[in-house]
Design a protein around this motif. Structure first.
Motif, PDB file in Angstrom:
ATOM      1  N   THR A   1      -3.224   5.579  -1.436  1.00  0.00           N
ATOM      2  CA  THR A   1      -4.222   6.500  -0.561  1.00  0.00           C
ATOM      3  C   THR A   1      -3.439   7.924  -0.519  1.00  0.00           C
ATOM      4  O   THR A   1      -2.550   8.227  -0.218  1.00  0.00           O
ATOM      5  CB  THR A   1      -4.452   6.030   0.706  1.00  0.00           C
TER       6      THR A   1
ATOM      7  N   GLU B   1       1.121  -1.331   0.105  1.00  0.00           N
ATOM      8  CA  GLU B   1      -0.252  -0.153  -0.077  1.00  0.00           C
ATOM      9  C   GLU B   1       1.058   1.221  -0.142  1.00  0.00           C
ATOM     10  O   GLU B   1       1.996   1.326   0.725  1.00  0.00           O
ATOM     11  CB  GLU B   1      -0.952   0.033   1.133  1.00  0.00           C
TER      12      GLU B   1
ATOM     13  N   LYS C   1      -3.812   1.025  -5.395  1.00  0.00           N
ATOM     14  CA  LYS C   1      -3.124   0.986  -4.002  1.00  0.00           C
ATOM     15  C   LYS C   1      -2.691   2.431  -3.410  1.00  0.00           C
ATOM     16  O   LYS C   1      -1.880   2.357  -2.470  1.00  0.00           O
ATOM     17  CB  LYS C   1      -1.930   0.182  -4.377  1.00  0.00           C
TER      18      LYS C   1
END
Length: 250
Positions: A177, A146, A175
């Motif tokens: 954020t 991530e 993936k």
């Protein structure tokens, strides 16, 4: 080395300060879209400012020659200076994150005539993070990945650096954020989820002057490179290979 700086926003002004203080470089001028202000005072230096226009640039470079251009403006600027770079063989260090495919192809094409470095994030730390993340991904391709990026409130798009990290790790944009918060210059984090453990690689830009030290590093490394198109990874790997070879011979 005589340098011309393109762009004088928040990042560009920090880069100008660093370059003006570095004895390896002579910051000759700054180019902006409007040409205002007409001059900038950095320490004891007064740096002239010019408008970045295709009609004006050739004469300006004749009168104010430089060895290298450092671009912290926007993706459209390359179309204005690329012909002069090709004609004069100027070194280019560009930190633009929003080139489209055709613009990026043009920068690669310039590498046939000059030394061109293109990096969406030009800090030494973030590029070392990318290199380390790629190595870990190769060692453990089964790990979950991530990417977290945090920037100042007014940054509209997803970080180009985060996109580059995702591309280098062969993971999709889902993936990534993104968070936008006041007071944050730039934060990138790559999280690897293993069975029974987690690895986090983190880079924080504390001040925008970090972009200036990255640009200064790139200019110095390119001195010893042939003409071509380079990424920051290329320059770091050149250093890593040199260190490995030195270790084998010592």
């Amino acid at each position: 080395m005589k340098v011309g700086l393109i762009g004088y926003g928040k990042a560009g002004s920090a880069v100008a300060q660093v370059l003006s203080e570095d004895p390896r470089y002579d910051l000759q001028w700054i180019a902006t879209r409007s040409g205002n202000p007409t001059a900038v005072t950095l320490g004891e230096q007064t740096i002239p400012v010019t408008a970045l226009t295709q009609e004006h640039l050739s004469d300006w470079l004749d009168q104010h020659p430089v060895d290298a251009l450092v671009d912290f403006s926007n993706a459209a600027s390359a179309a204005i200076y690329s012909d002069e770079v090709q004609r004069r063989g100027l070194t280019v260090v560009t930190a633009i994150s929003s080139y489209d495919d055709s613009q990026l192809d043009r920068m690669r094409e310039l590498g046939k005539y000059a030394k061109v470095l293109c990096s969406p994030n030009i800090t030494v730390g973030i590029n070392f993070l990318i290199m380390a993340a790629r190595l870990l991904r190769e060692i453990a391709p089964f790990a979950d990945v991530e990417i977290l990026e945090q920037h100042f409130r007014d940054k509209p798009e997803v970080s180009g650096t985060a996109k580059k990290i995702a591309e280098s790790l062969d993971v999709g944009g889902e993936k990534i954020t993104s968070m936008r918060l006041g007071g944050i210059v730039g934060h990138h984090e790559v999280i690897f989820g293993f069975p029974y453990q987690t690895v986090r690689l983190i880079h924080d830009s504390i001040k925008r002057e970090a972009f200036g030290t990255g640009a200064a590093f790139a200019l110095n490394e390119l001195r010893n490179c042939p003409q071509g198109f380079y990424t920051f990874d290329d320059l770091l790997m050149k250093r890593v290979r040199a260190q490995i070879l030195a270790g084998h011979t010592s």
